[in-house]
Scaffold this motif. Structure first.
Motif, PDB file in Angstrom:
ATOM      1  N   LYS A   1     -12.677 -19.920  19.198  1.00 35.49           N
ATOM      2  CA  LYS A   1     -13.452 -21.132  20.326  1.00 35.49           C
ATOM      3  C   LYS A   1     -12.188 -20.189  21.976  1.00 35.49           C
ATOM      4  CE  LYS A   1     -14.654 -23.439  17.603  1.00 35.49           C
ATOM      5  NZ  LYS A   1     -16.872 -23.234  17.110  1.00 35.49           N
ATOM      6  N   TRP A   2     -12.575 -18.772  21.609  1.00 36.00           N
ATOM      7  CA  TRP A   2     -11.894 -18.463  22.714  1.00 36.00           C
ATOM      8  C   TRP A   2     -12.561 -18.298  23.511  1.00 36.00           C
ATOM      9  CZ3 TRP A   2     -13.281 -13.099  24.817  1.00 36.00           C
ATOM     10  CH2 TRP A   2     -12.490 -12.609  25.612  1.00 36.00           C
ATOM     11  N   GLU A   3     -11.898 -18.445  24.963  1.00 32.83           N
ATOM     12  CA  GLU A   3     -12.462 -18.620  26.044  1.00 32.83           C
ATOM     13  C   GLU A   3     -11.769 -17.672  27.860  1.00 32.83           C
ATOM     14  OE1 GLU A   3     -13.527 -22.254  28.196  1.00 32.83           O
ATOM     15  OE2 GLU A   3     -14.822 -22.545  26.511  1.00 32.83           O
TER      16      GLU A   3
ATOM     17  N   TYR B   1      -5.520 -19.756  14.623  1.00 38.88           N
ATOM     18  CA  TYR B   1      -7.006 -20.072  13.388  1.00 38.88           C
ATOM     19  C   TYR B   1      -5.981 -19.922  11.437  1.00 38.88           C
ATOM     20  CZ  TYR B   1     -10.740 -18.099  11.176  1.00 38.88           C
ATOM     21  OH  TYR B   1     -11.119 -17.567  10.323  1.00 38.88           O
TER      22      TYR B   1
ATOM     23  N   ARG C   1     -15.983 -16.003  20.159  1.00 36.22           N
ATOM     24  CA  ARG C   1     -15.584 -17.046  21.230  1.00 36.22           C
ATOM     25  C   ARG C   1     -16.360 -17.926  19.753  1.00 36.22           C
ATOM     26  NH1 ARG C   1     -19.653 -14.595  25.857  1.00 36.22           N
ATOM     27  NH2 ARG C   1     -17.819 -13.705  26.583  1.00 36.22           N
ATOM     28  N   ASP C   2     -17.063 -17.700  18.554  1.00 34.63           N
ATOM     29  CA  ASP C   2     -17.725 -19.215  17.734  1.00 34.63           C
ATOM     30  C   ASP C   2     -16.319 -19.429  16.922  1.00 34.63           C
ATOM     31  OD1 ASP C   2     -19.673 -18.740  18.809  1.00 34.63           O
ATOM     32  OD2 ASP C   2     -20.499 -18.259  17.164  1.00 34.63           O
TER      33      ASP C   2
END
Length: 331
Positions: free
Chosen positions: A301-303, A239, A297-298
């Motif tokens: 984009k971590w899952e 990021y 998460r936003d």
């Protein structure tokens, strides 16, 4: 281009090193081995024994290895110890972080990832906790981390430095391939201690406080698998490399488990019964700490991939078994 990982011989730092090496990146580990172990460092990483508060040493490492980012894990982490030794915690977690940040600025390292903690929220009055929850540390540990967060914020406003601060909730488990895990025999983390009790390495397990304002009277925590956490750091690095703005993000799953629930889960997964005793509350322990993971998460984009208490415990048990052959080293 190379990433400098401070505290890379420790629990969480070593998992970050694994994640970086697994993704094909060059890594330098800086660790004084006061609590870390050299055998936990990936053989493909370059190791320098030293103090992250040694600004001259850090500057030399940055220049010799063309460091382009720093991931800072080094520090002291035991909340009750910080209450007894606040000055030691302000030295290790704040003063030395100031020297590290200074070395980054002086040597034009523009990306910085900081290992912070949910302890900056203190005894929060809301649950789940978001990044906008008021900051009110109740221990010198939490305050020492918050002070470093503020230093990063102010430094980034004055210099070309971008950062991601990751506020961890309760980190647990071990590398699924059993390459690293929590190794200190004096660890105080619940899942670590409970797995030791299940394997007969402790005579009993203490529950510290049974009169908290929770469903069963014991503290509730959001347990995050250490490998999911390491992945969050990788995403944070990508990021920043992509030009992302500085950010502060919670790291948790958004689900809390009480101490009693964790103890029962360890008994279930291990198949072992062990003695559980009640003890007085520990200083600096909030009743509930559960993350709101919406922002991470936003933004990144971590899952989560290992979001299951039984999985976390199974990996912790496997690592504890692996440690038996290193009993003289993991002390």
């Amino acid at each position: 281009m190379t990433v400098l990982v401070t505290g890379g011989a420790g629990y969480i730092g070593s998992h970050m090193v694994l994640a970086l090496v697994d993704s094909g990146q060059d890594v330098v580990v800086l660790d004084d081995l006061s609590t870390g172990f050299p055998w936990m460092i990936h053989p493909k990483a370059t190791f320098v024994k030293g103090d992250c508060g040694d600004e001259a040493l850090v500057s030399q490492i940055v220049q010799d290895h063309r460091i382009e980012a720093i991931a800072h894990f080094a520090g002291s982490i035991v909340v009750p110890d910080s209450v007894v030794d606040p000055l030691g915690y302000y030295l290790n977690n704040t003063v030395k972080s100031r020297a590290l940040i200074s070395a980054a600025v002086r040597n034009d390292v523009r990306r910085f990832i900081f290992s912070s903690t949910a302890a900056v929220y203190g005894d929060a009055k809301e649950s789940p906790i978001s990044e906008s929850t008021p900051l009110n540390p109740v221990s010198p540990y939490g305050m020492s981390k918050l002070m470093t967060e503020l230093m990063l914020r102010d430094t980034a406003a004055a210099h070309p430095l971008s950062y991601v601060i990751l506020r961890y909730f309760n980190v647990a488990g071990a590398d699924p391939q059993c390459r690293s895990g929590q190794s200190s025999r004096r660890a105080t983390h619940l899942i670590k201690v409970a797995t030791q009790a299940a394997l007969g390495e402790r005579t009993h397990l203490d529950i510290f406080g049974t009169d908290y304002p929770t469903a069963d009277g014991t503290c509730e925590r959001d347990y995050i698998h250490v490998s999911d956490l390491a992945h969050a750091h990788l995403l944070a690095l990508d990021y920043l490399r992509g030009g992302g703005e500085s950010a502060v993000l919670n790291c948790g799953y958004g689900r809390g488990y009480s101490v009693r629930e964790v103890v029962e889960a360890v008994k279930r997964v291990s198949g072992a019964a062990f003695d559980v005793r009640h003890a007085e509350r520990r200083a600096g322990d909030p009743a509930t700490l559960v993350a709101d993971p919406t922002a991470i998460r936003d933004r990144l984009k971590w899952e989560a991939k290992l979001d299951h208490l039984d999985t976390i415990i199974a990996h912790a048990l496997a690592w504890e078994e692996a440690l038996k052959g290193r009993s003289s080293e993991a002390a």
